[in-house]
Design an enzyme around this catalytic site. Structure first.
Site, PDB file in Angstrom:
ATOM      1  N   TRP A 103      39.324  71.456  63.729  1.00 52.28           N
ATOM      2  CA  TRP A 103      38.665  71.336  65.035  1.00 52.28           C
ATOM      3  C   TRP A 103      37.306  72.024  65.042  1.00 52.28           C
ATOM      4  O   TRP A 103      36.348  71.517  65.626  1.00 52.28           O
ATOM      5  CB  TRP A 103      39.580  71.852  66.146  1.00 52.28           C
ATOM      6  CG  TRP A 103      40.717  70.921  66.372  1.00 52.28           C
ATOM      7  CD1 TRP A 103      42.039  71.120  66.093  1.00 52.28           C
ATOM      8  CD2 TRP A 103      40.629  69.579  66.878  1.00 52.28           C
ATOM      9  NE1 TRP A 103      42.770  69.994  66.391  1.00 52.28           N
ATOM     10  CE2 TRP A 103      41.931  69.045  66.868  1.00 52.28           C
ATOM     11  CE3 TRP A 103      39.574  68.787  67.324  1.00 52.28           C
ATOM     12  CZ2 TRP A 103      42.206  67.743  67.312  1.00 52.28           C
ATOM     13  CZ3 TRP A 103      39.843  67.485  67.763  1.00 52.28           C
ATOM     14  CH2 TRP A 103      41.151  66.974  67.746  1.00 52.28           C
ATOM     15  N   ASP A 173      36.511  77.525  71.887  1.00 49.55           N
ATOM     16  CA  ASP A 173      37.400  76.389  72.154  1.00 49.55           C
ATOM     17  C   ASP A 173      38.825  76.921  72.189  1.00 49.55           C
ATOM     18  O   ASP A 173      39.457  77.116  71.158  1.00 49.55           O
ATOM     19  CB  ASP A 173      37.240  75.334  71.061  1.00 49.55           C
ATOM     20  CG  ASP A 173      38.215  74.163  71.226  1.00 49.55           C
ATOM     21  OD1 ASP A 173      39.019  74.171  72.183  1.00 49.55           O
ATOM     22  OD2 ASP A 173      38.182  73.247  70.383  1.00 49.55           O
ATOM     23  N   LYS A 197      47.739  70.965  76.622  1.00 53.32           N
ATOM     24  CA  LYS A 197      48.579  71.876  75.848  1.00 53.32           C
ATOM     25  C   LYS A 197      49.201  72.941  76.764  1.00 53.32           C
ATOM     26  O   LYS A 197      50.398  72.920  77.004  1.00 53.32           O
ATOM     27  CB  LYS A 197      47.757  72.500  74.722  1.00 53.32           C
ATOM     28  CG  LYS A 197      47.158  71.434  73.796  1.00 53.32           C
ATOM     29  CD  LYS A 197      46.220  71.996  72.774  1.00 53.32           C
ATOM     30  CE  LYS A 197      45.442  70.918  72.046  1.00 53.32           C
ATOM     31  NZ  LYS A 197      46.263  69.966  71.283  1.00 53.32           N
TER      32      LYS A 197
END
Length: 361
Positions: A103, A173, A197
């Site tokens: 990511w 992030d 999430k």
């Protein structure tokens, strides 16, 4: 009534059953108004109240300082990979990025389209099994910001510390770690997190940004991607994802009912210790991540013989343990144990792992 099974999906992930039940009860007739929250105007007094309550509950949970704006946006965390440099990286400017996995690599690749990126540190030298200490970072003095990914959802690598970047804004992030435990928001210039999430359903991204970072967008930044426009319009410059916002608000209330983030820290710590202990005391299962850098939320593990992967997954599904297959880029298994995944789910997984090892070890 259908039976709820244990869901270890990395995202869209498990949602609290109590929240789903409340949403179900309110689905056709929200608080006696005769319509669903999905059918309301986002500018109605009723929905504005939903939105404002959700923001205040999130502020309470994270103790967000008053000089930060909270934005509920569309596009997910991946859109932020472009939105951040468009807002915070001047033309011809430099930004520092820390590479700890897939990511962060995606964020680096996208930011490189808009300016100069200095990869100040990389976990590649550790095969992405450990995080380089800050003493080894090569931060640039002229960086507009420093970006990192505190928790790599796919690789299961997590920072146990907050980088010190001095006066340079730190951007994080936090898609797969936010709300799992208390957080000092004041250490950051900006935090962003995809909702699917620990926040709510997919379709929403939460941005927490310090006010002094607003007003820096490039002239070419699309209006819809300008944080200042979003802030001035209370995240309603256009029609927002209202149902995802509403459901996220219910989850913030649920977190408060659990005792807030101090309570979630104790719960999540117990879950991750249970699962890592089962892996570490086994001869069949292994986790490659340096113990000090292991994720609490996303726990990858491999079986000693890859040929056992399919029977392991088949047996897990038979026992109601869903979505344990590892990401296609790394293989193996992965258990994502976000806030809505109960200790009972982890206990059931550990019991199955022991049973499987007895049969196949």
């Amino acid at each position: 009534m259908s039976k709820r099974l244990f869901n270890f999906c990395a995202g869209p992930a498990a949602l609290p059953e109590a929240v789903l039940q409340q949403a179900q009860q309110e689905l056709l007739d929200w608080q006696g108004k005769g319509l669903s929250v999905m059918e309301m105007s986002h500018r109605s007094d009723e929905f504005v109240s939903v939105a404002e309550t959700a923001e205040q509950d999130l502020r309470d949970l994270l103790a967000i300082p008053d000089n930060y704006k909270v934005l509920f946006l569309q596009g997910g965390a991946s859109q932020q990979f472009a939105q951040i440099p468009l807002n915070l990286l001047p033309d011809g400017g430099m930004a520092d990025y820390i590479d700890t996995g897939i990511w962060s690599a995606k964020a680096i690749e996208e930011a490189s389209r808009f300016g100069n990126v200095n990869v100040a540190a990389s976990a590649k030298g550790y095969d992405y099994f450990a995080i380089p200490g800050q003493n080894d970072w090569q931060l640039s003095a002229e960086a507009a910001y420093v970006h990192y990914t505190p928790n790599e959802t796919i690789g299961g690598l997590e920072f146990s510390w907050i980088p010190d970047t001095g006066d340079t804004p730190l951007i994080a992030d936090m898609s797969s770690t936010i709300l799992s435990r208390p957080l000092d928001v004041s250490r950051y210039g900006m935090i962003y997190a995809g909702a699917q999430k620990n926040i709510g359903p997919s379709g929403l991204v939460v941005v927490i940004i310090r006010e002094d970072l607003l007003g820096r967008a490039r002239a070419t930044c699309p209006t819809m991607l300008d944080y200042t426009v979003a802030a001035r319009n209370a995240s309603m410059y256009n029609t927002p994802p209202t149902f995802a916002w509403y459901l996220s608000g219910l989850i913030f209330q649920w977190l408060k009912q659990q005792g807030g983030l101090d309570a979630m820290q104790r719960i999540n710590d117990a879950k991750q210790q249970t699962l890592y202990s089962a892996i570490d005391t086994s001869e069949l299962y292994s986790n490659p991540i340096s113990p000090v850098d292991r994720s609490w939320m996303n726990i990858p593990f491999r079986l000693a013989d890859d040929r056992l992967d399919k029977p392991f997954l088949a047996g897990a599904e038979e026992r109601g343990l869903l979505n344990l297959k590892g990401h296609r880029s790394v293989g193996g298994m992965r258990a994502s144990i976000y806030n809505a995944v109960p200790q009972a789910a982890v206990d059931a997984l550990v019991a199955y792992m022991a049973e499987f090892e007895q049969q196949h070890g």
